[in-house]
Design a protein around this motif. Sequence first.
Motif, PDB file in Angstrom:
ATOM      1  N   LEU A  75     -11.854 134.893 -14.760  1.00  0.00           N
ATOM      2  CA  LEU A  75     -12.115 134.983 -16.194  1.00  0.00           C
ATOM      3  C   LEU A  75     -13.582 134.683 -16.475  1.00  0.00           C
ATOM      4  CD1 LEU A  75      -9.000 132.984 -17.483  1.00  0.00           C
ATOM      5  CD2 LEU A  75      -9.232 135.472 -17.280  1.00  0.00           C
ATOM      6  N   LEU A  76     -14.156 135.455 -17.399  1.00  0.00           N
ATOM      7  CA  LEU A  76     -15.547 135.245 -17.778  1.00  0.00           C
ATOM      8  C   LEU A  76     -15.595 134.897 -19.268  1.00  0.00           C
ATOM      9  CD1 LEU A  76     -18.596 135.569 -16.962  1.00  0.00           C
ATOM     10  CD2 LEU A  76     -18.426 137.876 -17.926  1.00  0.00           C
ATOM     11  N   PRO A  77     -16.094 133.699 -19.635  1.00  0.00           N
ATOM     12  CA  PRO A  77     -16.140 133.354 -21.057  1.00  0.00           C
ATOM     13  C   PRO A  77     -17.196 134.194 -21.785  1.00  0.00           C
ATOM     14  CG  PRO A  77     -17.285 131.691 -19.767  1.00  0.00           C
ATOM     15  CD  PRO A  77     -16.651 132.638 -18.780  1.00  0.00           C
ATOM     16  N   LEU A  78     -16.858 134.645 -22.992  1.00  0.00           N
ATOM     17  CA  LEU A  78     -17.787 135.425 -23.811  1.00  0.00           C
ATOM     18  C   LEU A  78     -18.180 134.674 -25.079  1.00  0.00           C
ATOM     19  CD1 LEU A  78     -15.938 138.856 -23.578  1.00  0.00           C
ATOM     20  CD2 LEU A  78     -17.869 138.099 -22.194  1.00  0.00           C
ATOM     21  N   HIS A  79     -17.216 133.953 -25.658  1.00  0.00           N
ATOM     22  CA  HIS A  79     -17.475 133.311 -26.945  1.00  0.00           C
ATOM     23  C   HIS A  79     -16.523 132.128 -27.130  1.00  0.00           C
ATOM     24  CE1 HIS A  79     -18.594 132.904 -31.160  1.00  0.00           C
ATOM     25  NE2 HIS A  79     -17.309 132.822 -31.454  1.00  0.00           N
ATOM     26  N   TYR A  80     -17.049 131.050 -27.744  1.00  0.00           N
ATOM     27  CA  TYR A  80     -16.237 129.878 -28.086  1.00  0.00           C
ATOM     28  C   TYR A  80     -16.219 129.715 -29.601  1.00  0.00           C
ATOM     29  CZ  TYR A  80     -16.820 128.060 -23.247  1.00  0.00           C
ATOM     30  OH  TYR A  80     -16.819 127.869 -21.886  1.00  0.00           O
ATOM     31  N   ASP A  81     -15.029 129.515 -30.168  1.00  0.00           N
ATOM     32  CA  ASP A  81     -14.896 128.978 -31.517  1.00  0.00           C
ATOM     33  C   ASP A  81     -14.465 127.535 -31.336  1.00  0.00           C
ATOM     34  OD1 ASP A  81     -15.354 131.022 -33.623  1.00  0.00           O
ATOM     35  OD2 ASP A  81     -13.887 132.125 -32.415  1.00  0.00           O
ATOM     36  N   LEU A  82     -15.339 126.599 -31.691  1.00  0.00           N
ATOM     37  CA  LEU A  82     -15.096 125.196 -31.381  1.00  0.00           C
ATOM     38  C   LEU A  82     -15.104 124.357 -32.652  1.00  0.00           C
ATOM     39  CD1 LEU A  82     -14.927 122.742 -29.422  1.00  0.00           C
ATOM     40  CD2 LEU A  82     -17.433 122.835 -29.261  1.00  0.00           C
ATOM     41  N   GLU A  83     -14.038 123.589 -32.837  1.00  0.00           N
ATOM     42  CA  GLU A  83     -13.985 122.618 -33.941  1.00  0.00           C
ATOM     43  C   GLU A  83     -13.865 121.223 -33.348  1.00  0.00           C
ATOM     44  OE1 GLU A  83     -11.392 123.076 -37.591  1.00  0.00           O
ATOM     45  OE2 GLU A  83     -10.350 121.402 -36.607  1.00  0.00           O
ATOM     46  N   LEU A  84     -14.745 120.320 -33.807  1.00  0.00           N
ATOM     47  CA  LEU A  84     -14.710 118.917 -33.367  1.00  0.00           C
ATOM     48  C   LEU A  84     -14.523 118.029 -34.591  1.00  0.00           C
ATOM     49  CD1 LEU A  84     -17.589 118.453 -30.747  1.00  0.00           C
ATOM     50  CD2 LEU A  84     -15.132 118.316 -30.331  1.00  0.00           C
ATOM     51  N   TRP A  85     -13.632 117.046 -34.451  1.00  0.00           N
ATOM     52  CA  TRP A  85     -13.346 116.143 -35.566  1.00  0.00           C
ATOM     53  C   TRP A  85     -13.346 114.697 -35.065  1.00  0.00           C
ATOM     54  CZ3 TRP A  85      -8.910 117.261 -39.601  1.00  0.00           C
ATOM     55  CH2 TRP A  85      -8.979 116.303 -40.635  1.00  0.00           C
ATOM     56  N   PRO A  86     -14.508 114.047 -35.044  1.00  0.00           N
ATOM     57  CA  PRO A  86     -14.528 112.621 -34.677  1.00  0.00           C
ATOM     58  C   PRO A  86     -13.934 111.799 -35.824  1.00  0.00           C
ATOM     59  CG  PRO A  86     -16.692 113.657 -34.430  1.00  0.00           C
ATOM     60  CD  PRO A  86     -15.849 114.578 -35.242  1.00  0.00           C
ATOM     61  N   ARG A  87     -12.931 111.001 -35.527  1.00  0.00           N
ATOM     62  CA  ARG A  87     -12.223 110.266 -36.592  1.00  0.00           C
ATOM     63  C   ARG A  87     -12.921 108.921 -36.815  1.00  0.00           C
ATOM     64  NH1 ARG A  87      -7.650 113.487 -38.365  1.00  0.00           N
ATOM     65  NH2 ARG A  87      -7.569 115.179 -36.840  1.00  0.00           N
ATOM     66  N   VAL A  88     -14.088 109.011 -37.400  1.00  0.00           N
ATOM     67  CA  VAL A  88     -14.915 107.815 -37.577  1.00  0.00           C
ATOM     68  C   VAL A  88     -15.374 107.723 -39.030  1.00  0.00           C
ATOM     69  CG1 VAL A  88     -17.058 106.651 -36.906  1.00  0.00           C
ATOM     70  CG2 VAL A  88     -15.734 107.883 -35.183  1.00  0.00           C
ATOM     71  N   ARG A  89     -15.164 106.553 -39.622  1.00  0.00           N
ATOM     72  CA  ARG A  89     -15.703 106.241 -40.948  1.00  0.00           C
ATOM     73  C   ARG A  89     -16.729 105.117 -40.806  1.00  0.00           C
ATOM     74  NH1 ARG A  89     -14.044 110.158 -44.676  1.00  0.00           N
ATOM     75  NH2 ARG A  89     -11.775 110.279 -44.849  1.00  0.00           N
ATOM     76  N   PRO A  90     -17.768 105.096 -41.657  1.00  0.00           N
ATOM     77  CA  PRO A  90     -18.757 104.010 -41.569  1.00  0.00           C
ATOM     78  C   PRO A  90     -18.089 102.641 -41.688  1.00  0.00           C
ATOM     79  CG  PRO A  90     -19.492 105.706 -43.097  1.00  0.00           C
ATOM     80  CD  PRO A  90     -18.083 106.049 -42.722  1.00  0.00           C
ATOM     81  N   GLY A  91     -18.498 101.726 -40.802  1.00  0.00           N
ATOM     82  CA  GLY A  91     -17.986 100.360 -40.874  1.00  0.00           C
ATOM     83  C   GLY A  91     -16.607 100.167 -40.271  1.00  0.00           C
ATOM     84  N   GLN A  92     -15.989 101.252 -39.836  1.00  0.00           N
ATOM     85  CA  GLN A  92     -14.633 101.171 -39.285  1.00  0.00           C
ATOM     86  C   GLN A  92     -14.652 100.459 -37.928  1.00  0.00           C
ATOM     87  OE1 GLN A  92     -13.154 105.148 -38.765  1.00  0.00           O
ATOM     88  NE2 GLN A  92     -11.670 104.565 -37.214  1.00  0.00           N
ATOM     89  N   ALA A  93     -13.587  99.744 -37.640  1.00  0.00           N
ATOM     90  CA  ALA A  93     -13.469  99.092 -36.329  1.00  0.00           C
ATOM     91  C   ALA A  93     -12.837 100.068 -35.342  1.00  0.00           C
ATOM     92  CB  ALA A  93     -12.610  97.831 -36.447  1.00  0.00           C
ATOM     93  N   GLY A  94     -13.148  99.900 -34.061  1.00  0.00           N
ATOM     94  CA  GLY A  94     -12.594 100.780 -33.031  1.00  0.00           C
ATOM     95  C   GLY A  94     -11.170 100.391 -32.689  1.00  0.00           C
ATOM     96  N   PRO A  95     -10.548 101.028 -31.692  1.00  0.00           N
ATOM     97  CA  PRO A  95     -11.108 102.108 -30.871  1.00  0.00           C
ATOM     98  C   PRO A  95     -11.218 103.416 -31.657  1.00  0.00           C
ATOM     99  CG  PRO A  95      -8.812 101.737 -30.288  1.00  0.00           C
ATOM    100  CD  PRO A  95      -9.166 100.676 -31.284  1.00  0.00           C
ATOM    101  N   PHE A  96     -12.072 104.305 -31.144  1.00  0.00           N
ATOM    102  CA  PHE A  96     -12.344 105.553 -31.848  1.00  0.00           C
ATOM    103  C   PHE A  96     -11.849 106.744 -31.023  1.00  0.00           C
ATOM    104  CE2 PHE A  96     -15.606 102.495 -33.054  1.00  0.00           C
ATOM    105  CZ  PHE A  96     -15.478 102.503 -34.431  1.00  0.00           C
TER     106      PHE A  96
END
Length: 949
Positions: A75-96
């Motif tokens: 297989l040869l990759p041609l294109h990526y549709d990528l969505e990233l969602w880091p679940r981080v709010r300012p001041g929030q405690a971990g783990p993240f």
Amino acid sequence: MGTRGRGLYVGRRAAAAGAALLLALLVALLALAALYGRCRQEAATPPPSPRAPGPAAPPPPAPAAGSVRRLPRHLLPLHYDLELWPRVRPGQAGPFAFTGQVNITVRCLQDTDTAVLHSAGLRSRGAAAVRGPRSEPGAAVEVAGLRQEEAGEVAVLELRGRLRAGHRYVLQLGFQGRLEEDLDGLFLTRYTDRGQSRMLIASQMEPTYARRVYPCFDEPAMKATFNIRIIHDPSYVALSNMPAIDVSEVKDENGSLWTVTTFNTSLKMSTYLTAFVICDFDYVTRTERGNEIRIWARKEAVKNGYVDYALNITGQIFSFLEDILNVSYPLPKTDLVALPDFGAGGMENWGLMIFQETSLMHLPRDEFTSRKAMIALIWFGNLVTMNWWNDLWLNEGLASYFEYLGATFVEPKLSLDKIFYAHVVQPVLREDSEIARSLSESEDKIKGSFSLMSLFDNITYSKGASITWMLSGFLTEKLFIRALTSYLKEFSFSNANQDDLWNHIQMVVDAQDEVQLPAPVKQIMDSWTCQNGFPVVTLNLTTGTIRQEQFFNKNNRKSTDSYNNTWIVPISWMRNGSSQPLTWLDKSSKMFPEMQVSESEYDWILLNVNLSGYYRVNYDQLNLKRLARLLENDPKAIPAVSRFQLIDDVFALADFGYVPIETALELTKYLAREDELFIWNVVLLNLIPDNLESTLKSHEVYPLLKKYLLKRMLPIYHYYAGFIRQNVDALEDDYFAQVYLEKLLATACWLGLQDCLDLSSELFAKWRDNPEYKIPLLIRRTICCYGVAVGSDKEWNFAWEMYNHTDSVEEDEDILLYAMSCAKESWLLYRYLQYGLTDTLFSSNCTSVIISHVVTKDIGHHIAWEFVTENWPLLSQGYGHELLHDVLKAMGRFVKTDVQIQEVFYNATLEEDEREAITMLLESAKLENIERRKLLIKIASWLDKNIDD
């Protein structure tokens, strides 16, 4: 690009010094258009002093042994549709955590019922495969299962049907991963801005960390285009490789609002160049030839103007490289982001360069206006990527070459040839003689258990640059640029190996008749890139014979070892001050009748003029005597770079058993007439290594060195001392003063030169009387050390007070930690060590630093030794055995007897294996010290005979 601090190897202090930083930024931004895509790591503490091409932050941990497994080519990759969602709010405690979805359009090249791609440390959230991207609805290929193979860092999508050659499919994978604070892959980091604690998210993908962020075909040759969306807290801004084209909102499962930033489609690029930053930084901006340039940093830093210099110079460098290479920068925007914490000096991703904060900032409050951002010699992008990591040097070496070439364009005052040799060639020659690795490794070797991270070293960067410099030299810059432009045009947005570059150079050579080569370009260059090490060429003046052999340590290798390597060596040479036509040594030995000399002592030969070739030169005694005499009578008859090389070569030859140390010392007699600081620096580093000062001081060589060196140092010392006393700002454009003056000054004070000690007292007293006064940065460490050393407890207490001052910056804290160990009163050193045990005063890291500083001082090592053995149980319990190991390593240079080794264990409660490891360490140190003592006796004997010359 992100793993080793490249280019300018200067120490923390030197790196901070004016022109060093200026050069660093220049050179840093310089290969922008050249090879858009390279990696370098700069240590959190910039490299050791003459460059110790160094350095820099520790490299990221190596991937698992199996992680270099190659993917099947179904297989040869041609294109990526990528969505990233880091679940981080300012001041929030971990783990993240972060979640995501990637849809990869692939072309099937060979029928298969499995899809294999990279994935490491990610959990699956569903997978599918569909015919596409424009096929009829429902043309899915049913997924039987998704199998993670952690050892190989791959995910295997098992299908109930077959993917057919010639068709396109879309692999759809949901995933989630942990957001760690480890500076690899997608990571979270904390920092302080305007007194408030903050968090940000950033990425570091090279070499094989993209697979930790999203499932992908994580090999440099498997390029594709990307559509990226990042979902993030509304108070943050999201950055990626391309400009943002849309900002919208989405609600999570709890009904909370998040911002969605969508980016334009990228150019074709490798997965390791994808980049993400999510932060609440500010930026400054300007446009150069239609390319928007933005520099992002903490709001406080932007407000204070710390990134303005980087903004002003970046555009000039883009333009220079576009013009010289005739290649347009292909992106509409370039973001440079200064992270408070980043494992590399810089990572030059397409359109989104990520730097350590210290690399990108120039602090206007510094005395020297030329202290301009320690950008660790960085370059950008990726027009042409190596096919596979074994040719990483191709990107890195070419880029380094352009950095130094372009710096002269932006800052003509810099003497780039001297800087290149002092910071690139000389340090890597030292390293390359010890490392058994060729520049271009075989692909098979890297497919095995070879650690990819080990490729991100000085061999790749600095040797690659040195070989490129040599290549450009014998081709001429005009032909080299012509070949490179042709190479870039053919392989833009594609991949190449070193043979592709050799082919383009060969085509250019064949099309002209000015430059004649003794062999095909590939044959010449493979001799340099595919063999370990480098040659030493030995010239016999009587016969005119030059022979070559691999340079190796004759002291450590058995004579039965065979080194039959032969290089095709370009020999630039000079006779009696006149340059001669370039000649070639293409076999192990060859006679050059034109190099036979007469009996006249004024008839001399110099090889490898201006260090244009990557090799060392060994002359017979006849020529060395003539060169030594020439240096005493007329040192300028030999170009400065060649004087530097001559001295560096002869000391290296002495170290490695080719010539006696006395031969090297003969070449130092002329030094009273030497006015180049970078040459003085190489002499002092060989005669008085930084880590041996206290050892030398207790040896009979010290008074002889003092008399011999001070007599020769006085002219250059007084020249610079005059500037320090009257107009230190006048040195801001003197690059080598910025980098090397401190070593000269420190040596003069260490040798007891009264004027140097007085100067230290004067400037330290000036600071004591007015804490607003700043001792010039380029000599601050030495002045503080000797200000404390020649003072009393009052000076020490002032240093302590300044160390604890709330406004003190980290760099000054490091200088003061060192300076307080310079005290000459035993009780002050003992008190200092006791302070080091107090948690409320120091971190455990500082404890280790304090002990290490004290143990290197002439009166301190006995005190530190006693202190550690007395407090062993407490130190062991509080700080672990790593601290003790570091301290013992420093103490090892004083060990001469087995009794001393036993003394170490008197109060120690160690496990048997630890005891064995430490015994081995100290035994090794003892043998080294015995050998060194023999060497010092020889040096003392020579000095005794030549002291009055």
